[in-house]
Design a protein around this motif. Sequence first.
Motif, PDB file in Angstrom:
ATOM      1  N   ARG A 175      33.969  38.048  47.080  1.00 13.15           N
ATOM      2  CA  ARG A 175      35.317  38.603  47.186  1.00 13.15           C
ATOM      3  C   ARG A 175      36.238  37.996  46.126  1.00 13.15           C
ATOM      4  O   ARG A 175      37.031  38.689  45.495  1.00 13.15           O
ATOM      5  CB  ARG A 175      35.878  38.357  48.589  1.00 13.15           C
ATOM      6  CG  ARG A 175      35.130  39.102  49.689  1.00 13.15           C
ATOM      7  CD  ARG A 175      35.953  39.175  50.965  1.00 13.15           C
ATOM      8  NE  ARG A 175      36.313  37.858  51.459  1.00 13.15           N
ATOM      9  CZ  ARG A 175      35.569  37.157  52.309  1.00 13.15           C
ATOM     10  NH1 ARG A 175      34.417  37.651  52.745  1.00 13.15           N
ATOM     11  NH2 ARG A 175      35.959  35.975  52.731  1.00 13.15           N
TER      12      ARG A 175
ATOM     13  N   ILE B 184      37.808  46.023  46.938  1.00 16.40           N
ATOM     14  CA  ILE B 184      38.483  44.780  46.540  1.00 16.40           C
ATOM     15  C   ILE B 184      39.068  44.912  45.141  1.00 16.40           C
ATOM     16  O   ILE B 184      40.214  44.509  44.882  1.00 16.40           O
ATOM     17  CB  ILE B 184      37.501  43.593  46.596  1.00 16.40           C
ATOM     18  CG1 ILE B 184      37.103  43.315  48.043  1.00 16.40           C
ATOM     19  CG2 ILE B 184      38.120  42.343  45.977  1.00 16.40           C
ATOM     20  CD1 ILE B 184      36.030  42.272  48.197  1.00 16.40           C
TER      21      ILE B 184
ATOM     22  N   LYS C  90      32.517  34.943  50.555  1.00 17.60           N
ATOM     23  CA  LYS C  90      33.797  34.532  49.985  1.00 17.60           C
ATOM     24  C   LYS C  90      33.754  34.502  48.458  1.00 17.60           C
ATOM     25  O   LYS C  90      34.683  34.936  47.779  1.00 17.60           O
ATOM     26  CB  LYS C  90      34.179  33.152  50.532  1.00 17.60           C
ATOM     27  CG  LYS C  90      35.585  32.711  50.167  1.00 17.60           C
ATOM     28  CD  LYS C  90      35.914  31.388  50.840  1.00 17.60           C
ATOM     29  CE  LYS C  90      37.333  30.945  50.494  1.00 17.60           C
ATOM     30  NZ  LYS C  90      37.676  29.652  51.162  1.00 17.60           N
TER      31      LYS C  90
ATOM     32  N   LYS D 229      32.305  48.249  49.168  1.00 15.65           N
ATOM     33  CA  LYS D 229      33.192  47.140  49.513  1.00 15.65           C
ATOM     34  C   LYS D 229      33.700  46.420  48.265  1.00 15.65           C
ATOM     35  O   LYS D 229      34.851  45.987  48.213  1.00 15.65           O
ATOM     36  CB  LYS D 229      32.459  46.166  50.433  1.00 15.65           C
ATOM     37  CG  LYS D 229      32.205  46.733  51.825  1.00 15.65           C
ATOM     38  CD  LYS D 229      31.711  45.685  52.788  1.00 15.65           C
ATOM     39  CE  LYS D 229      31.589  46.263  54.201  1.00 15.65           C
ATOM     40  NZ  LYS D 229      31.177  45.264  55.189  1.00 15.65           N
ATOM     41  N   SER D 230      32.837  46.288  47.267  1.00 12.24           N
ATOM     42  CA  SER D 230      33.252  45.655  46.014  1.00 12.24           C
ATOM     43  C   SER D 230      34.336  46.488  45.334  1.00 12.24           C
ATOM     44  O   SER D 230      35.315  45.944  44.808  1.00 12.24           O
ATOM     45  CB  SER D 230      32.050  45.497  45.084  1.00 12.24           C
ATOM     46  OG  SER D 230      31.066  44.669  45.662  1.00 12.24           O
TER      47      SER D 230
ATOM     48  N   LEU E  25      30.291  40.832  52.401  1.00  6.61           N
ATOM     49  CA  LEU E  25      30.637  40.209  51.124  1.00  6.61           C
ATOM     50  C   LEU E  25      31.076  38.766  51.361  1.00  6.61           C
ATOM     51  O   LEU E  25      32.039  38.509  52.078  1.00  6.61           O
ATOM     52  CB  LEU E  25      31.768  40.981  50.447  1.00  6.61           C
ATOM     53  CG  LEU E  25      31.379  42.183  49.584  1.00  6.61           C
ATOM     54  CD1 LEU E  25      32.616  42.862  49.053  1.00  6.61           C
ATOM     55  CD2 LEU E  25      30.469  41.780  48.450  1.00  6.61           C
TER      56      LEU E  25
ATOM     57  N   HIS F  57      35.546  39.475  42.614  1.00 12.09           N
ATOM     58  CA  HIS F  57      36.156  40.783  42.374  1.00 12.09           C
ATOM     59  C   HIS F  57      37.680  40.703  42.339  1.00 12.09           C
ATOM     60  O   HIS F  57      38.332  41.527  41.696  1.00 12.09           O
ATOM     61  CB  HIS F  57      35.734  41.774  43.461  1.00 12.09           C
ATOM     62  CG  HIS F  57      34.289  42.154  43.404  1.00 12.09           C
ATOM     63  ND1 HIS F  57      33.678  42.608  42.266  1.00 12.09           N
ATOM     64  CD2 HIS F  57      33.320  42.136  44.360  1.00 12.09           C
ATOM     65  CE1 HIS F  57      32.406  42.872  42.508  1.00 12.09           C
ATOM     66  NE2 HIS F  57      32.164  42.584  43.773  1.00 12.09           N
ATOM     67  N   ALA F  58      38.256  39.723  43.045  1.00  8.75           N
ATOM     68  CA  ALA F  58      39.713  39.650  43.174  1.00  8.75           C
ATOM     69  C   ALA F  58      40.380  38.912  42.021  1.00  8.75           C
ATOM     70  O   ALA F  58      41.599  38.824  41.967  1.00  8.75           O
ATOM     71  CB  ALA F  58      40.089  38.973  44.502  1.00  8.75           C
TER      72      ALA F  58
END
Length: 482
Positions: A154, A462, A151, A458-459, A149, A157-158
């Motif tokens: 990430r 996060i 930057k 992974k998504s 993933l 999603h964050a």
Amino acid sequence: MGEVQKYIHPITIEAKLFAENMNKLCSTPDFYVIDPQLAEALENVMTSINNFLEKTTKEIIPTENTKLVEVEKIQKLQRLYLCQLCRRDLGGQPTNVALHLTEECMVVENGRNVPAAVISKEDRKKKKEERKEKKAKRKEDRLQKAVVLKKKARFFHASDQIAAYRQLTTAIQIGDKLKCIPDYEDIEKDLLDLIIPLFPNQTIKIYKFGSRISGIGTRDSDLHLFIDIGDTFKIYHNRADQATIDKLNKVRKALKNHKQSWKGLVAVEKARVPILKVIHGSTSIECVINFSNSLGHINTQLMEYLFGLQPIARILCIYMKKWLHLISMRTEFNTYTLNLMVIFYLQTLKHLPPLSILFDKVDTSTALFVGRNKLIKLIAGFFEYYKNFDYKKYIVCPYKGELVERRKFNKFMPDRYINHEIALNKPMIIQDPIQLNHNITKGISIFTVEVFREFMSKSLQIILQNKKMHMYGRLRYLRRLL
């Protein structure tokens, strides 16, 4: 029309190879000898053949949907032999196998060559498991290298719920504006001025479709156009016929002669739906033009209707479109594929009806209010659902709007598809909601499915971690107030 299924019986291959090997070995007088084991083996072969022929009652014959592979093509095959005891590759000659059987199989054990026979059954089983583990580890390492993933992904999603909601609201506003802008009229006018003289005796109509028209487009999105020349809207071909190719080439030549108005022309003829890609000079909008796929326009109308019925579906589609761009998998999965996955996911939650009863039982009372908390929950739920989806067993089936096993799927197909069933041997099957026997992910490999699943995993991590952090932050804030 469904795809033509090519078929050859596995025993046909075995019989052909056996006959070829036997003729090859018997080509010299040296092999015109017989021993008791050979006599018994040949008797067993003949007995097996007789038993098979006696039980066989159904004959496969070629049809418009089934094509038998030519037996002559087996000539390019060669049987390779492998000793299961010492794992030695014995090549393709039966004589090499015979010589190997006279030798003692040796394997490497703790750096030394030892007879394979002295290794216990448990040790062989252990080694087999070790080989499986190493293979799985190599696959996992390859998967982890492919799934990184970036930057931007990430950060996407964050984002906190308010910031994420604002971004999506802005995207919706852009999507609304792009649904109908004056530029489209200019493009249609320029195309008609170019095409009408080429086909003076035929009716010509242009249909717009795609993400720009359904309301989930961005300023970088292509404008998809179906140009109906000669009233062909209701005519569908699984593969473009020669008449369609002729139309494409005629229009391509005309576009090529107007380089100031139309730039960057690219033709893709060898595709299920041949297209022309070209940039409209005065608007800088890239257009994707086809002459045989009216279903694209129908699908867009369907998506617009579903978005109106369930507004949050549109927001989810916008989010997933952005996510697909950030994980760099737009080549393997297009926006339309993700849209159908969103629709099916909402159908499993009963927020949208199955398409099979869509026009009979429309209930707008189940539509969701578009709120931040519900949106984040549905995004996480989408990733959770498809991360754990059993693609080997089930089909993403918007028609039924519920889980359908592969082995039972064709039983649910309407009568008009009885001779044009969907191919069930693909790693992933996502059914087209209009052309029900079309799998829009038929070109996806097993590894690509695993990469896609891992990106979702992974998504999701996060999003869940971010959710916990914001919950913790709110608790600290409330404690300070108290």
